[in-house]
Design a protein around this motif. Sequence first.
Motif, PDB file in Angstrom:
ATOM      1  N   ASP A 158       0.249  -4.333   4.364  1.00  0.00           N
ATOM      2  CA  ASP A 158      -0.810  -4.645   5.321  1.00  0.00           C
ATOM      3  C   ASP A 158      -0.961  -6.152   5.411  1.00  0.00           C
ATOM      4  O   ASP A 158      -1.331  -6.815   4.442  1.00  0.00           O
ATOM      5  CB  ASP A 158      -2.124  -3.987   4.891  1.00  0.00           C
ATOM      6  N   THR A 208      -0.150   5.010   8.404  1.00  0.00           N
ATOM      7  CA  THR A 208       0.177   3.810   7.654  1.00  0.00           C
ATOM      8  C   THR A 208      -0.969   2.818   7.603  1.00  0.00           C
ATOM      9  O   THR A 208      -0.906   1.835   6.927  1.00  0.00           O
ATOM     10  CB  THR A 208       1.422   3.096   8.209  1.00  0.00           C
ATOM     11  N   ALA A 209      -2.029   3.045   8.376  1.00  0.00           N
ATOM     12  CA  ALA A 209      -3.147   2.095   8.382  1.00  0.00           C
ATOM     13  C   ALA A 209      -3.800   2.010   7.010  1.00  0.00           C
ATOM     14  O   ALA A 209      -4.337   0.998   6.656  1.00  0.00           O
ATOM     15  CB  ALA A 209      -4.188   2.508   9.422  1.00  0.00           C
ATOM     16  N   HIS A 253       3.831   0.843   2.902  1.00  0.00           N
ATOM     17  CA  HIS A 253       3.843  -0.232   3.902  1.00  0.00           C
ATOM     18  C   HIS A 253       3.141  -1.451   3.326  1.00  0.00           C
ATOM     19  O   HIS A 253       2.551  -1.389   2.243  1.00  0.00           O
ATOM     20  CB  HIS A 253       3.168   0.228   5.197  1.00  0.00           C
ATOM     21  N   ARG A 293      -2.838  -9.286   6.837  1.00  0.00           N
ATOM     22  CA  ARG A 293      -4.200  -9.497   7.323  1.00  0.00           C
ATOM     23  C   ARG A 293      -4.511 -10.989   7.432  1.00  0.00           C
ATOM     24  O   ARG A 293      -4.280 -11.756   6.493  1.00  0.00           O
ATOM     25  CB  ARG A 293      -5.210  -8.853   6.373  1.00  0.00           C
ATOM     26  N   HIS A 329       0.839  -1.192   0.000  1.00  0.00           N
ATOM     27  CA  HIS A 329       0.000   0.000   0.000  1.00  0.00           C
ATOM     28  C   HIS A 329       0.878   1.248   0.000  1.00  0.00           C
ATOM     29  O   HIS A 329       1.583   1.523   0.966  1.00  0.00           O
ATOM     30  CB  HIS A 329      -0.897  -0.047   1.252  1.00  0.00           C
TER      31      HIS A 329
HETATM   32 MN    MN Z   1      -2.575   0.238   4.562  1.00  0.00          MN
END
Ligand code: MN
Length: 212
Positions: free
Chosen positions: A43, A211-212, A41, A45, A35
Amino acid sequence: MSLKEYNRKRDFKKTQEPKGQLPKQSRNRFVIQKHAASRLHYDFRLELDGTLKSWAVPKGPSLDPGDKRMAVHVEDHPIDYGRFEGTIPKGQYGAGEVIVWDNGTWQPVGDARAGHRAGKLKLRLDGKKLHGGWTLVRMHGREGERQEPWLLIKERDDEARPASEYDVTVAEPKSVLSDRTIADKATASPRAAAADDSKQKTPARRAARKTA
Ligand code: MN
């Protein structure tokens, strides 16, 4: 488990990301999205209890067990998010490109829910790029804190590779759904992501949120 925070942050008239809803059945899916938000970064999951438990990993995974990667625990995402690849429009949360960098299934080693709560989640990945044993371990901070710092660590097994020989993020840059790549941008500094202060809005906390 709730997708409220996920839905609250997005205007679904403007972004093509999926609206959060719970699935009918569990398939133990995992996905890693690359992303290019304000800071690049990955992610990470894991499907658990109807949502994707999510960690933002500034440098992405390393196959070297000595190379512990900062992984900031962020809010749950909907299962459908695992198929999302595209561009989040400017002005929207997490604006920038997203590709599905790896996906597959995962198996907990021991009880996943207890491990997740306790801050030590051991698992096996069966992906297209990542395989074998991994551990997610909470560094410090209290459970339920909004941006918990964790570490993502490769177990010592046949799938491990020394960092001096091989970097999977460099060797395998493409999406597993398409041939897309994302041009590398500056990554968040691990030090900034590692610092944690439960009371103040530190630069690290702002960085982690971004960064989320
Ligand atoms: Mn992200």
